[in-house]
Design a protein around this motif. Structure first.
Motif, PDB file in Angstrom:
ATOM      1  N   SER A   6      47.005  43.024 -55.513  1.00  0.00           N
ATOM      2  CA  SER A   6      46.974  43.599 -54.166  1.00  0.00           C
ATOM      3  C   SER A   6      46.306  44.970 -54.185  1.00  0.00           C
ATOM      4  O   SER A   6      46.212  45.628 -55.234  1.00  0.00           O
ATOM      5  CB  SER A   6      48.390  43.714 -53.594  1.00  0.00           C
ATOM      6  N   THR A   7      45.858  45.394 -53.005  1.00  0.00           N
ATOM      7  CA  THR A   7      45.328  46.740 -52.819  1.00  0.00           C
ATOM      8  C   THR A   7      46.137  47.434 -51.725  1.00  0.00           C
ATOM      9  O   THR A   7      46.742  46.783 -50.877  1.00  0.00           O
ATOM     10  CB  THR A   7      43.841  46.715 -52.411  1.00  0.00           C
ATOM     11  N   ALA A  56      42.416  51.352 -60.828  1.00  0.00           N
ATOM     12  CA  ALA A  56      43.717  51.631 -60.213  1.00  0.00           C
ATOM     13  C   ALA A  56      43.760  51.303 -58.725  1.00  0.00           C
ATOM     14  O   ALA A  56      44.798  51.484 -58.084  1.00  0.00           O
ATOM     15  CB  ALA A  56      44.100  53.095 -60.435  1.00  0.00           C
ATOM     16  N   THR A  57      42.647  50.817 -58.146  1.00  0.00           N
ATOM     17  CA  THR A  57      42.693  50.352 -56.759  1.00  0.00           C
ATOM     18  C   THR A  57      43.460  49.042 -56.626  1.00  0.00           C
ATOM     19  O   THR A  57      43.825  48.650 -55.514  1.00  0.00           O
ATOM     20  CB  THR A  57      41.269  50.156 -56.202  1.00  0.00           C
ATOM     21  N   VAL A  58      43.700  48.355 -57.746  1.00  0.00           N
ATOM     22  CA  VAL A  58      44.373  47.049 -57.708  1.00  0.00           C
ATOM     23  C   VAL A  58      45.720  47.136 -58.429  1.00  0.00           C
ATOM     24  O   VAL A  58      45.813  47.661 -59.541  1.00  0.00           O
ATOM     25  CB  VAL A  58      43.504  45.953 -58.344  1.00  0.00           C
ATOM     26  N   LYS A  59      46.744  46.604 -57.780  1.00  0.00           N
ATOM     27  CA  LYS A  59      48.097  46.559 -58.329  1.00  0.00           C
ATOM     28  C   LYS A  59      48.424  45.137 -58.755  1.00  0.00           C
ATOM     29  O   LYS A  59      48.014  44.168 -58.107  1.00  0.00           O
ATOM     30  CB  LYS A  59      49.106  47.009 -57.272  1.00  0.00           C
ATOM     31  N   LEU A  60      49.151  44.994 -59.859  1.00  0.00           N
ATOM     32  CA  LEU A  60      49.606  43.685 -60.327  1.00  0.00           C
ATOM     33  C   LEU A  60      51.122  43.613 -60.309  1.00  0.00           C
ATOM     34  O   LEU A  60      51.797  44.541 -60.757  1.00  0.00           O
ATOM     35  CB  LEU A  60      49.103  43.394 -61.743  1.00  0.00           C
ATOM     36  N   ASP A  61      51.649  42.492 -59.776  1.00  0.00           N
ATOM     37  CA  ASP A  61      53.083  42.216 -59.787  1.00  0.00           C
ATOM     38  C   ASP A  61      53.300  40.805 -60.319  1.00  0.00           C
ATOM     39  O   ASP A  61      52.641  39.854 -59.875  1.00  0.00           O
ATOM     40  CB  ASP A  61      53.665  42.306 -58.382  1.00  0.00           C
ATOM     41  N   VAL A  83      41.793  48.260 -43.649  1.00  0.00           N
ATOM     42  CA  VAL A  83      42.867  49.061 -43.063  1.00  0.00           C
ATOM     43  C   VAL A  83      44.222  48.702 -43.657  1.00  0.00           C
ATOM     44  O   VAL A  83      45.036  49.573 -43.980  1.00  0.00           O
ATOM     45  CB  VAL A  83      42.892  48.887 -41.530  1.00  0.00           C
ATOM     46  N   ASN A  84      44.488  47.414 -43.819  1.00  0.00           N
ATOM     47  CA  ASN A  84      45.810  46.951 -44.255  1.00  0.00           C
ATOM     48  C   ASN A  84      45.905  46.634 -45.743  1.00  0.00           C
ATOM     49  O   ASN A  84      47.011  46.459 -46.270  1.00  0.00           O
ATOM     50  CB  ASN A  84      46.196  45.696 -43.463  1.00  0.00           C
ATOM     51  N   GLY A  85      44.764  46.540 -46.427  1.00  0.00           N
ATOM     52  CA  GLY A  85      44.774  46.093 -47.812  1.00  0.00           C
ATOM     53  C   GLY A  85      44.774  44.579 -47.885  1.00  0.00           C
ATOM     54  O   GLY A  85      45.049  43.889 -46.895  1.00  0.00           O
ATOM     55  N   VAL A  86      44.469  44.034 -49.048  1.00  0.00           N
ATOM     56  CA  VAL A  86      44.451  42.589 -49.240  1.00  0.00           C
ATOM     57  C   VAL A  86      45.302  42.235 -50.457  1.00  0.00           C
ATOM     58  O   VAL A  86      45.602  43.082 -51.294  1.00  0.00           O
ATOM     59  CB  VAL A  86      43.018  42.048 -49.429  1.00  0.00           C
ATOM     60  N   SER A  87      45.686  40.975 -50.539  1.00  0.00           N
ATOM     61  CA  SER A  87      46.460  40.507 -51.691  1.00  0.00           C
ATOM     62  C   SER A  87      46.131  39.043 -51.956  1.00  0.00           C
ATOM     63  O   SER A  87      45.652  38.324 -51.072  1.00  0.00           O
ATOM     64  CB  SER A  87      47.962  40.673 -51.457  1.00  0.00           C
ATOM     65  N   ALA A  88      46.393  38.621 -53.176  1.00  0.00           N
ATOM     66  CA  ALA A  88      46.236  37.215 -53.567  1.00  0.00           C
ATOM     67  C   ALA A  88      47.358  36.875 -54.534  1.00  0.00           C
ATOM     68  O   ALA A  88      47.589  37.597 -55.515  1.00  0.00           O
ATOM     69  CB  ALA A  88      44.878  36.973 -54.221  1.00  0.00           C
ATOM     70  N   THR A  89      48.084  35.792 -54.240  1.00  0.00           N
ATOM     71  CA  THR A  89      49.205  35.360 -55.076  1.00  0.00           C
ATOM     72  C   THR A  89      48.893  33.996 -55.676  1.00  0.00           C
ATOM     73  O   THR A  89      48.457  33.084 -54.977  1.00  0.00           O
ATOM     74  CB  THR A  89      50.503  35.282 -54.262  1.00  0.00           C
ATOM     75  N   TYR A  90      49.118  33.880 -56.986  1.00  0.00           N
ATOM     76  CA  TYR A  90      48.910  32.625 -57.704  1.00  0.00           C
ATOM     77  C   TYR A  90      50.278  32.158 -58.218  1.00  0.00           C
ATOM     78  O   TYR A  90      50.891  32.818 -59.065  1.00  0.00           O
ATOM     79  CB  TYR A  90      47.923  32.831 -58.851  1.00  0.00           C
ATOM     80  N   GLU A 113      39.283  39.529 -51.743  1.00  0.00           N
ATOM     81  CA  GLU A 113      38.104  39.543 -50.877  1.00  0.00           C
ATOM     82  C   GLU A 113      38.378  40.334 -49.604  1.00  0.00           C
ATOM     83  O   GLU A 113      39.392  40.137 -48.940  1.00  0.00           O
ATOM     84  CB  GLU A 113      37.707  38.109 -50.524  1.00  0.00           C
ATOM     85  N   PHE A 114      37.454  41.241 -49.286  1.00  0.00           N
ATOM     86  CA  PHE A 114      37.507  42.031 -48.060  1.00  0.00           C
ATOM     87  C   PHE A 114      36.506  41.441 -47.073  1.00  0.00           C
ATOM     88  O   PHE A 114      35.293  41.545 -47.265  1.00  0.00           O
ATOM     89  CB  PHE A 114      37.164  43.487 -48.355  1.00  0.00           C
TER      90      PHE A 114
END
Length: 342
Positions: free
Chosen positions: A315-316, A269-274, A228-235, A220-221
């Motif tokens: 993350s973005t 490709a705007t979203v990365k998965l780790d 500016v910094n990007g967002v991330s969510a960790t589960y 969510e933005f």
């Protein structure tokens, strides 16, 4: 004999009417297993989505949920949920201007396993809308989809006495694009294990499961700082793996981009998965940008009789113009996780 498991995640990216369609379903509920190879019911579940007049319902979904363990009628035995799977067989019906969508056009997975205490999707997010624009005001629309059901073979079938009966209570739900319920039906399936023929065999057995909190991922933005910094969510402890052989996990999106109800899009490709292995998990992990092509995200050895866990992080990147220039809407895609022998 199928040696892979598929799992789905609905991922929503948010930048700060219910339809006229109805759902009905019916089942051919009985299946007898007389072989260590298992058995298939070719017309186990059929559902119909129908309506009158003009409508356009994109991104509709069909789910199933095992309401309680698959237990024998005497209460002494259970069949693991992931031994039962459903496969699409055919689509038929009528529409104007028509025709109704095919299985490939809908983009449904070709094999979906039940999971304990978890809703899973036979159709995670249709690529083809329920679409009807008839000449007559009340012109009729009907889409019928048939599914077969398979009870997996294996030596585990020898753990049950002959002529024992099991009941699998499954709830099926149809949703529109806003996750409003179009219709819901409960069906009971009955399995009877007879005198088994053939030779007991041990096959690769793998399970892949999400924790409840990770089934629907969200980024969510909310502020300029997020752009500016990007967002991330960790589960945490989000992906649960159990395998009696070396395994690999692959990921792909069932859609070619993130899409909004208004028809706008953001590139995958705007979203990365780790993935991050949790303590005791010796799996290897690989970072990827989301894609419609299958990508390797983890490998590991046999876990024996234990489950291992992975954290999932989406993350973005900072200052991504593809996100900054997107209209403020909710964008979504459906991710498919697949585990197969390595």
């Amino acid at each position: 004999m199928n040696n892979k498991k598929l799992l789905y995640l609905f991922l929503l990216v948010s930048l700060n009417c219910f339809s006229q369609v109805s759902y009905t379903s019916w089942v051919n509920s009985y299946l007898q297993i007389n072989s260590y190879s298992g058995n298939t019911n070719p017309e186990a579940y059929t559902f119909t989505l129908s309506g009158n007049g003009p409508f356009n319902v994109p991104y509709w979904k069909i789910s199933m949920r095992l309401k309680q363990p698959i237990t024998s009628t005497d209460g002494k035995y259970t069949i693991p949920a992931n031994k039962i799977s459903f496969q699409p067989v055919s689509s038929s019906g009528q529409a104007y201007p028509g025709p109704v969508p095919t299985i490939p056009q809908i983009g449904m997975p070709l094999n979906t396993f039940l999971q304990e205490q978890q809703e899973v999707f036979l159709i995670p997010q249709s690529n083809a809308p329920l679409y009807n624009q008839p000449i007559q005001p009340n012109g009729y629309y009907n889409l019928q989809l048939k599914y077969s059901m398979n009870v997996m073979g294996g030596s585990y079938l020898g753990n049950y006495p002959s002529w024992i009966n099991f009941i699998a209570p499954i709830q099926f739900t149809a949703y529109d694009q806003y996750n409003n319920i179009i219709g819901r039906t409960d069906h009971n399936f009955q399995f009877q294990i007879g005198t088994l023929s053939g030779t007991p065999t041990d096959v690769p057995e793998m399970s892949l499961q999400f924790s409840a909190k990770a089934v629907n991922g969200s980024l969510e933005f909310k502020s300029m700082s997020d752009y500016v910094n990007g967002v991330s969510a960790t589960y945490t402890n989000a992906l649960i793996v159990k395998s009696n052989t070396n395994y690999q996990i692959k990921l792909r999106s069932l859609q070619g981009q993130f899409t909004s109800p208004a028809g706008n899009f953001i590139p995958l490709a705007t979203v990365k998965l780790d993935l991050t292995p949790v303590s005791g998990n010796k799996g290897n992990v690989y970072s990827v940008l989301l894609s419609a092509s299958p990508q390797l995200i983890a490998t590991g050895g046999s876990t024996g009789n234990s489950s291992v866990y992975y954290d999932i992080k989406y993350s973005t990147k900072a200052n991504d113009e593809r996100v900054i220039n997107a209209k403020s809407e909710e964008y979504s895609t459906t991710l498919q996780y697949e585990i197969i022998p390595q």
